[in-house]
Design a protein around this motif. Structure first.
Motif, PDB file in Angstrom:
ATOM      1  N   VAL A 197      -0.926  -2.711   3.409  1.00 29.04           N
ATOM      2  CA  VAL A 197      -2.180  -3.053   4.086  1.00 29.04           C
ATOM      3  C   VAL A 197      -3.210  -1.942   3.933  1.00 29.04           C
ATOM      4  CG1 VAL A 197      -1.259  -4.690   5.755  1.00 29.04           C
ATOM      5  CG2 VAL A 197      -1.188  -2.260   6.287  1.00 29.04           C
ATOM      6  N   TRP A 198      -2.914  -0.952   3.098  1.00 26.36           N
ATOM      7  CA  TRP A 198      -3.869   0.124   2.846  1.00 26.36           C
ATOM      8  C   TRP A 198      -5.176  -0.464   2.324  1.00 26.36           C
ATOM      9  CZ3 TRP A 198      -4.355   3.478  -2.027  1.00 26.36           C
ATOM     10  CH2 TRP A 198      -5.174   4.590  -1.773  1.00 26.36           C
ATOM     11  N   PHE A 199      -6.277  -0.069   2.942  1.00 24.86           N
ATOM     12  CA  PHE A 199      -7.546  -0.718   2.624  1.00 24.86           C
ATOM     13  C   PHE A 199      -7.965  -0.503   1.176  1.00 24.86           C
ATOM     14  CE2 PHE A 199      -9.060   3.520   3.512  1.00 24.86           C
ATOM     15  CZ  PHE A 199     -10.292   3.645   2.878  1.00 24.86           C
ATOM     16  N   ARG A 200      -7.575   0.619   0.576  1.00 22.60           N
ATOM     17  CA  ARG A 200      -7.963   0.878  -0.813  1.00 22.60           C
ATOM     18  C   ARG A 200      -7.146   0.059  -1.819  1.00 22.60           C
ATOM     19  NH1 ARG A 200     -11.652   4.870  -1.169  1.00 22.60           N
ATOM     20  NH2 ARG A 200     -11.741   6.413   0.512  1.00 22.60           N
ATOM     21  N   SER A 201      -6.113  -0.627  -1.342  1.00 20.74           N
ATOM     22  CA  SER A 201      -5.329  -1.461  -2.262  1.00 20.74           C
ATOM     23  C   SER A 201      -5.903  -2.870  -2.379  1.00 20.74           C
ATOM     24  CB  SER A 201      -3.864  -1.522  -1.807  1.00 20.74           C
ATOM     25  OG  SER A 201      -3.717  -2.308  -0.634  1.00 20.74           O
ATOM     26  N   PHE A 202      -7.015  -3.130  -1.678  1.00 20.84           N
ATOM     27  CA  PHE A 202      -7.675  -4.427  -1.741  1.00 20.84           C
ATOM     28  C   PHE A 202      -8.940  -4.320  -2.591  1.00 20.84           C
ATOM     29  CE2 PHE A 202      -4.857  -4.863   1.739  1.00 20.84           C
ATOM     30  CZ  PHE A 202      -4.613  -6.216   1.917  1.00 20.84           C
ATOM     31  N   PRO A 203      -9.242  -5.351  -3.353  1.00 19.94           N
ATOM     32  CA  PRO A 203     -10.395  -5.273  -4.249  1.00 19.94           C
ATOM     33  C   PRO A 203     -11.732  -5.373  -3.532  1.00 19.94           C
ATOM     34  CG  PRO A 203      -9.408  -7.458  -4.365  1.00 19.94           C
ATOM     35  CD  PRO A 203      -8.504  -6.621  -3.503  1.00 19.94           C
ATOM     36  N   ARG A 259      -2.234   2.189  11.118  1.00 18.14           N
ATOM     37  CA  ARG A 259      -2.109   3.526  10.519  1.00 18.14           C
ATOM     38  C   ARG A 259      -1.863   3.409   9.021  1.00 18.14           C
ATOM     39  NH1 ARG A 259       2.113   5.018  12.996  1.00 18.14           N
ATOM     40  NH2 ARG A 259       0.998   5.639  14.891  1.00 18.14           N
ATOM     41  N   MET A 260      -0.984   2.477   8.630  1.00 18.74           N
ATOM     42  CA  MET A 260      -0.730   2.257   7.217  1.00 18.74           C
ATOM     43  C   MET A 260      -2.014   1.793   6.512  1.00 18.74           C
ATOM     44  SD  MET A 260       0.279   1.453   4.236  1.00 18.74           S
ATOM     45  CE  MET A 260       1.654   1.422   3.116  1.00 18.74           C
ATOM     46  N   ALA A 261      -2.766   0.904   7.181  1.00 16.33           N
ATOM     47  CA  ALA A 261      -4.010   0.411   6.591  1.00 16.33           C
ATOM     48  C   ALA A 261      -5.004   1.548   6.363  1.00 16.33           C
ATOM     49  CB  ALA A 261      -4.624  -0.650   7.498  1.00 16.33           C
ATOM     50  N   ARG A 262      -4.999   2.518   7.245  1.00 15.38           N
ATOM     51  CA  ARG A 262      -5.946   3.643   7.177  1.00 15.38           C
ATOM     52  C   ARG A 262      -5.519   4.719   6.187  1.00 15.38           C
ATOM     53  NH1 ARG A 262      -5.621   4.471  12.117  1.00 15.38           N
ATOM     54  NH2 ARG A 262      -4.280   6.297  12.190  1.00 15.38           N
ATOM     55  N   SER A 268       4.277   5.880   8.379  1.00 14.68           N
ATOM     56  CA  SER A 268       4.668   6.845   9.404  1.00 14.68           C
ATOM     57  C   SER A 268       4.863   6.048  10.683  1.00 14.68           C
ATOM     58  CB  SER A 268       3.580   7.915   9.588  1.00 14.68           C
ATOM     59  OG  SER A 268       3.923   8.818  10.616  1.00 14.68           O
ATOM     60  N   LEU A 269       6.117   5.795  11.047  1.00 10.96           N
ATOM     61  CA  LEU A 269       6.421   4.838  12.103  1.00 10.96           C
ATOM     62  C   LEU A 269       6.590   5.527  13.453  1.00 10.96           C
ATOM     63  CD1 LEU A 269       8.947   2.490  10.286  1.00 10.96           C
ATOM     64  CD2 LEU A 269       6.455   2.594  10.122  1.00 10.96           C
ATOM     65  N   ASP A 323       1.312  -4.376  -5.541  1.00 11.48           N
ATOM     66  CA  ASP A 323       1.612  -3.286  -6.470  1.00 11.48           C
ATOM     67  C   ASP A 323       1.617  -1.939  -5.763  1.00 11.48           C
ATOM     68  OD1 ASP A 323       1.854  -5.053  -8.570  1.00 11.48           O
ATOM     69  OD2 ASP A 323      -0.157  -4.672  -9.373  1.00 11.48           O
ATOM     70  N   HIS A 324       0.747  -1.766  -4.785  1.00 12.42           N
ATOM     71  CA  HIS A 324       0.714  -0.481  -4.077  1.00 12.42           C
ATOM     72  C   HIS A 324       2.004  -0.249  -3.299  1.00 12.42           C
ATOM     73  CE1 HIS A 324      -0.411   2.313  -0.704  1.00 12.42           C
ATOM     74  NE2 HIS A 324      -0.801   3.010  -1.761  1.00 12.42           N
ATOM     75  N   LEU A 325       2.462  -1.282  -2.599  1.00 13.92           N
ATOM     76  CA  LEU A 325       3.698  -1.113  -1.841  1.00 13.92           C
ATOM     77  C   LEU A 325       4.899  -0.969  -2.771  1.00 13.92           C
ATOM     78  CD1 LEU A 325       5.280  -0.914   0.725  1.00 13.92           C
ATOM     79  CD2 LEU A 325       5.203  -3.402   0.957  1.00 13.92           C
ATOM     80  N   ALA A 326       4.997  -1.831  -3.780  1.00 13.11           N
ATOM     81  CA  ALA A 326       6.118  -1.745  -4.720  1.00 13.11           C
ATOM     82  C   ALA A 326       6.101  -0.424  -5.467  1.00 13.11           C
ATOM     83  CB  ALA A 326       6.073  -2.916  -5.702  1.00 13.11           C
ATOM     84  N   GLY A 327       4.909   0.120  -5.706  1.00 12.28           N
ATOM     85  CA  GLY A 327       4.786   1.388  -6.411  1.00 12.28           C
ATOM     86  C   GLY A 327       5.357   2.570  -5.663  1.00 12.28           C
ATOM     87  N   LYS A 328       5.586   2.404  -4.373  1.00 17.48           N
ATOM     88  CA  LYS A 328       6.225   3.473  -3.598  1.00 17.48           C
ATOM     89  C   LYS A 328       7.704   3.608  -3.947  1.00 17.48           C
ATOM     90  CE  LYS A 328       3.091   3.295   0.373  1.00 17.48           C
ATOM     91  NZ  LYS A 328       2.705   4.724   0.350  1.00 17.48           N
ATOM     92  N   ALA A 329       8.247   2.611  -4.643  1.00 18.61           N
ATOM     93  CA  ALA A 329       9.651   2.627  -5.076  1.00 18.61           C
ATOM     94  C   ALA A 329       9.695   2.566  -6.603  1.00 18.61           C
ATOM     95  CB  ALA A 329      10.414   1.462  -4.457  1.00 18.61           C
ATOM     96  N   PRO A 330       9.282   3.632  -7.289  1.00 16.65           N
ATOM     97  CA  PRO A 330       9.157   3.578  -8.750  1.00 16.65           C
ATOM     98  C   PRO A 330      10.481   3.429  -9.478  1.00 16.65           C
ATOM     99  CG  PRO A 330       8.850   5.823  -7.961  1.00 16.65           C
ATOM    100  CD  PRO A 330       8.878   4.945  -6.747  1.00 16.65           C
ATOM    101  N   HIS A 331      11.601   3.762  -8.806  1.00 16.77           N
ATOM    102  CA  HIS A 331      12.908   3.665  -9.463  1.00 16.77           C
ATOM    103  C   HIS A 331      13.601   2.336  -9.201  1.00 16.77           C
ATOM    104  CE1 HIS A 331      12.492   7.819 -10.570  1.00 16.77           C
ATOM    105  NE2 HIS A 331      12.390   8.189  -9.319  1.00 16.77           N
ATOM    106  N   ALA A 332      13.026   1.495  -8.328  1.00 20.05           N
ATOM    107  CA  ALA A 332      13.595   0.165  -8.110  1.00 20.05           C
ATOM    108  C   ALA A 332      13.436  -0.658  -9.380  1.00 20.05           C
ATOM    109  CB  ALA A 332      12.894  -0.525  -6.940  1.00 20.05           C
TER     110      ALA A 332
END
Length: 307
Positions: A141-147, A190-193, A198-199, A234-243
């Motif tokens: 939900v990070w705002f920069r991951s939206f077009p 917080r994730m969006a921002r 960070s839970l 892609d932004h969320l999946a990219g946090k797991a580059p070895h998956a």
């Protein structure tokens, strides 16, 4: 379509919360099990057409109502406190139930929207528990991951919801997400921002854990979905580059539909269910993959089940 009535698999006692877990089963207890996690504010019953399609593909499907929704109690209100970490822990309790009932069956987490985020976080924290994880119409939900301007609108909307939740003591569900507790919406905002997990109340470094995740990962985006566009996924999946990622896009032509979007695909999910079944087969899962379900981690959480 006639949908089989699910059976009650158990009721998880999570402190003040009672979480309902159901199963649409195969006669063969070694058939792969899909643990289906819903979107924010959506009850498990909404997914019945999708569940039936998965069942027809030879999969057992286990569904859960997240805290405060469907058959789970209590509802979100002032004084009802939990965030993302509680949902991650709840999934551990569901995996315990599944491993007890289907000890020889491969286990897969499949989540829609918020549920997809929780599948990633749970798998990152406990990669020995399942054979793979899938995100459907789910992403960061990070705002920069939206077009374009959608990113700014997303930032303003998520922060507004966090402020209202703080002032009222819960999010009342005005036009989005259903009634939700303050901590959950603040974790989300917080994730969006920040673009980082960070839970509230958690000591787990999820960014680091995701970076080490090596499980098979299926991501599916959908035509017309403005809440989880491919850039967000892609932004969320990219946090797991070895998956080991399998990336798919479910189009109107694939579904044979005139409209899909963030929610409508559930009613046109036959082809999607075939994709998921084939992905599960491609994982070459064996029942000996994850560690045995019940151990000190789950016992210390009070995740006993009844029913």
């Amino acid at each position: 379509m006639v949908v089989d009535e699910p059976t009650t698999l158990g009721v998880i006692d999570a402190g003040a919360h009672q979480l309902s877990v159901s199963a649409t089963e195969q006669a063969d207890r070694t058939s792969p099990v899909v643990i289906l996690l819903p979107a924010m504010g959506v009850p498990a019953t909404y997914y019945r057409p999708f569940i039936e399609n998965l069942r027809e593909r030879g999969l057992t499907v286990v569904g859960i109502d997240f805290r405060g929704h469907g058959q789970s109690r209590p509802r979100a209100a002032r004084g009802v406190r939990f965030g993302y970490q509680a949902l991650v822990d709840d999934v551990d309790a569901v995996v315990d139930l599944v491993a007890e009932r289907y000890p020889r069956a491969p286990r897969f987490l499949v989540g829609h929207s918020l549920g997809g985020q929780i599948t990633m976080l749970n798998a990152a924290a406990r990669p020995d528990r399942v054979h793979g994880t899938a995100m459907l119409a789910s992403g960061s939900v990070w705002f920069r991951s939206f077009p374009g301007s959608r990113g700014i609108k997303n930032l303003i909307g998520t922060q507004f919801i966090a402020v209202v939740s703080t002032l009222l003591g819960y999010w009342p569900g005005w036009s989005f997400g259903g009634r939700q507790p303050t901590a959950l919406m603040r974790d989300w905002a917080r994730m969006a921002r920040t673009g980082r997990w960070s839970l509230t109340g958690s000591t787990t470094d999820y960014e680091k854990a995701l970076g080490e995740l090596r499980l098979p990962l299926l991501t599916v985006t959908f035509d017309g979905d403005e809440l989880a566009p491919p850039s967000s996924t892609d932004h969320l999946a990219g946090k797991a580059p070895h998956a080991v990622r399998t990336r798919r896009h479910y189009s109107l032509a694939d579904a044979g539909a005139e409209k899909l979007g963030h929610f409508g695909w559930v009613y046109r999910s036959a082809e999607l269910s075939r994709w998921i079944s084939e992905w599960i087969s491609s994982c070459d899962a064996t029942a000996e993959g994850p560690a045995s379900a019940v151990g000190p981690h789950s016992a210390g959480r009070g995740g006993a089940a009844s029913g």
